[in-house]
Design a protein around this motif. Sequence first.
Motif, PDB file in Angstrom:
ATOM      1  N   VAL A   1       0.848  -1.202   0.000  1.00 29.47           N
ATOM      2  CA  VAL A   1       0.000   0.000   0.000  1.00 29.47           C
ATOM      3  C   VAL A   1       0.881   1.248   0.000  1.00 29.47           C
ATOM      4  O   VAL A   1       0.637   2.198  -0.753  1.00 29.47           O
ATOM      5  CB  VAL A   1      -0.960  -0.014   1.208  1.00 29.47           C
ATOM      6  CG1 VAL A   1      -1.631   1.335   1.397  1.00 29.47           C
ATOM      7  CG2 VAL A   1      -1.995  -1.108   1.049  1.00 29.47           C
ATOM      8  N   ARG A   2       1.921   1.266   0.802  1.00 31.64           N
ATOM      9  CA  ARG A   2       2.817   2.424   0.850  1.00 31.64           C
ATOM     10  C   ARG A   2       3.521   2.638  -0.490  1.00 31.64           C
ATOM     11  O   ARG A   2       3.668   3.766  -0.962  1.00 31.64           O
ATOM     12  CB  ARG A   2       3.835   2.258   1.975  1.00 31.64           C
ATOM     13  CG  ARG A   2       3.251   2.657   3.319  1.00 31.64           C
ATOM     14  CD  ARG A   2       4.297   2.666   4.427  1.00 31.64           C
ATOM     15  NE  ARG A   2       3.875   1.655   5.402  1.00 31.64           N
ATOM     16  CZ  ARG A   2       4.589   0.628   5.816  1.00 31.64           C
ATOM     17  NH1 ARG A   2       5.808   0.478   5.426  1.00 31.64           N
ATOM     18  NH2 ARG A   2       4.089  -0.225   6.661  1.00 31.64           N
ATOM     19  N   ARG A   3       3.935   1.576  -1.109  1.00 32.26           N
ATOM     20  CA  ARG A   3       4.603   1.698  -2.422  1.00 32.26           C
ATOM     21  C   ARG A   3       3.645   2.269  -3.460  1.00 32.26           C
ATOM     22  O   ARG A   3       4.020   3.108  -4.298  1.00 32.26           O
ATOM     23  CB  ARG A   3       5.125   0.332  -2.874  1.00 32.26           C
ATOM     24  CG  ARG A   3       6.342  -0.112  -2.125  1.00 32.26           C
ATOM     25  CD  ARG A   3       6.815  -1.447  -2.644  1.00 32.26           C
ATOM     26  NE  ARG A   3       7.936  -1.922  -1.877  1.00 32.26           N
ATOM     27  CZ  ARG A   3       8.383  -3.158  -1.910  1.00 32.26           C
ATOM     28  NH1 ARG A   3       7.805  -4.036  -2.699  1.00 32.26           N
ATOM     29  NH2 ARG A   3       9.418  -3.515  -1.204  1.00 32.26           N
ATOM     30  N   VAL A   4       2.388   1.767  -3.427  1.00 32.82           N
ATOM     31  CA  VAL A   4       1.405   2.272  -4.383  1.00 32.82           C
ATOM     32  C   VAL A   4       1.150   3.753  -4.119  1.00 32.82           C
ATOM     33  O   VAL A   4       1.055   4.555  -5.073  1.00 32.82           O
ATOM     34  CB  VAL A   4       0.095   1.450  -4.305  1.00 32.82           C
ATOM     35  CG1 VAL A   4      -1.030   2.120  -5.085  1.00 32.82           C
ATOM     36  CG2 VAL A   4       0.321   0.028  -4.775  1.00 32.82           C
ATOM     37  N   GLU A   5       1.054   4.137  -2.897  1.00 34.84           N
ATOM     38  CA  GLU A   5       0.833   5.552  -2.566  1.00 34.84           C
ATOM     39  C   GLU A   5       1.999   6.417  -3.058  1.00 34.84           C
ATOM     40  O   GLU A   5       1.815   7.506  -3.625  1.00 34.84           O
ATOM     41  CB  GLU A   5       0.666   5.744  -1.050  1.00 34.84           C
ATOM     42  CG  GLU A   5      -0.647   5.217  -0.508  1.00 34.84           C
ATOM     43  CD  GLU A   5      -0.727   5.263   1.001  1.00 34.84           C
ATOM     44  OE1 GLU A   5       0.296   5.505   1.678  1.00 34.84           O
ATOM     45  OE2 GLU A   5      -1.829   5.014   1.532  1.00 34.84           O
ATOM     46  N   VAL A   6       3.209   5.897  -2.874  1.00 36.17           N
ATOM     47  CA  VAL A   6       4.391   6.638  -3.362  1.00 36.17           C
ATOM     48  C   VAL A   6       4.353   6.771  -4.879  1.00 36.17           C
ATOM     49  O   VAL A   6       4.630   7.822  -5.447  1.00 36.17           O
ATOM     50  CB  VAL A   6       5.693   5.962  -2.883  1.00 36.17           C
ATOM     51  CG1 VAL A   6       6.910   6.519  -3.584  1.00 36.17           C
ATOM     52  CG2 VAL A   6       5.828   6.064  -1.379  1.00 36.17           C
ATOM     53  N   LEU A   7       3.996   5.697  -5.528  1.00 37.65           N
ATOM     54  CA  LEU A   7       3.949   5.715  -7.009  1.00 37.65           C
ATOM     55  C   LEU A   7       2.835   6.633  -7.500  1.00 37.65           C
ATOM     56  O   LEU A   7       2.993   7.295  -8.543  1.00 37.65           O
ATOM     57  CB  LEU A   7       3.743   4.303  -7.555  1.00 37.65           C
ATOM     58  CG  LEU A   7       4.960   3.382  -7.447  1.00 37.65           C
ATOM     59  CD1 LEU A   7       4.570   1.974  -7.906  1.00 37.65           C
ATOM     60  CD2 LEU A   7       6.117   3.890  -8.281  1.00 37.65           C
ATOM     61  N   GLU A   8       1.722   6.679  -6.800  1.00 31.53           N
ATOM     62  CA  GLU A   8       0.623   7.520  -7.234  1.00 31.53           C
ATOM     63  C   GLU A   8       0.961   8.987  -7.064  1.00 31.53           C
ATOM     64  O   GLU A   8       0.500   9.847  -7.811  1.00 31.53           O
ATOM     65  CB  GLU A   8      -0.659   7.190  -6.461  1.00 31.53           C
ATOM     66  CG  GLU A   8      -1.297   5.879  -6.896  1.00 31.53           C
ATOM     67  CD  GLU A   8      -2.545   5.552  -6.085  1.00 31.53           C
ATOM     68  OE1 GLU A   8      -2.817   6.182  -5.062  1.00 31.53           O
ATOM     69  OE2 GLU A   8      -3.257   4.629  -6.513  1.00 31.53           O
ATOM     70  N   LYS A   9       1.782   9.352  -6.122  1.00 34.30           N
ATOM     71  CA  LYS A   9       2.156  10.736  -5.875  1.00 34.30           C
ATOM     72  C   LYS A   9       3.128  11.233  -6.961  1.00 34.30           C
ATOM     73  O   LYS A   9       3.240  12.416  -7.206  1.00 34.30           O
ATOM     74  CB  LYS A   9       2.793  10.904  -4.499  1.00 34.30           C
ATOM     75  CG  LYS A   9       1.795  10.802  -3.385  1.00 34.30           C
ATOM     76  CD  LYS A   9       2.476  10.996  -2.065  1.00 34.30           C
ATOM     77  CE  LYS A   9       1.485  10.829  -0.948  1.00 34.30           C
ATOM     78  NZ  LYS A   9       2.066  10.984   0.350  1.00 34.30           N
ATOM     79  N   ARG A  10       3.768  10.427  -7.591  1.00 32.56           N
ATOM     80  CA  ARG A  10       4.736  10.813  -8.628  1.00 32.56           C
ATOM     81  C   ARG A  10       4.056  11.263  -9.824  1.00 32.56           C
ATOM     82  O   ARG A  10       3.433  11.581 -10.516  1.00 32.56           O
ATOM     83  CB  ARG A  10       5.633   9.640  -8.989  1.00 32.56           C
ATOM     84  CG  ARG A  10       6.658   9.378  -7.960  1.00 32.56           C
ATOM     85  CD  ARG A  10       7.595   8.368  -8.515  1.00 32.56           C
ATOM     86  NE  ARG A  10       8.584   8.058  -7.523  1.00 32.56           N
ATOM     87  CZ  ARG A  10       9.550   7.245  -7.728  1.00 32.56           C
ATOM     88  NH1 ARG A  10       9.681   6.629  -8.852  1.00 32.56           N
ATOM     89  NH2 ARG A  10      10.409   7.005  -6.815  1.00 32.56           N
TER      90      ARG A  10
END
Length: 103
Positions: free
Chosen positions: A94-103
């Motif tokens: 979930v954290r990785r997806v959130e990081v990727l979505e912010k980019r």
Amino acid sequence: MKKEIKMKEKETGIEMVARLVVDGFEKIEQKFSSVNSRLDGIDSRLDGIDSRLTNLTIEQGETNRRLSSLEKKQMGTLLSLDETVHRNEFDKVVRRVEVLEKR
């Protein structure tokens, strides 16, 4: 006359022997009766033991059936654990997806 007296004495002797034999058989019959009553008591105790063994066998069968059921459920649980994602791994994704979505 002497013959008559001897006959009476012989009859008395024979009667005495007969009485002794009858007494002996009566004593033997009493002893057999005592033994038979003891055997009846043993038989009733054995019947009780037989019924308890039968109950134990039935209970053991039920326990074995329940154990088999638990083992099957455990195998199913182990198989499903292999396909399950642990919470901490899920949180990382979930954290990785959130990081990727912010980019």
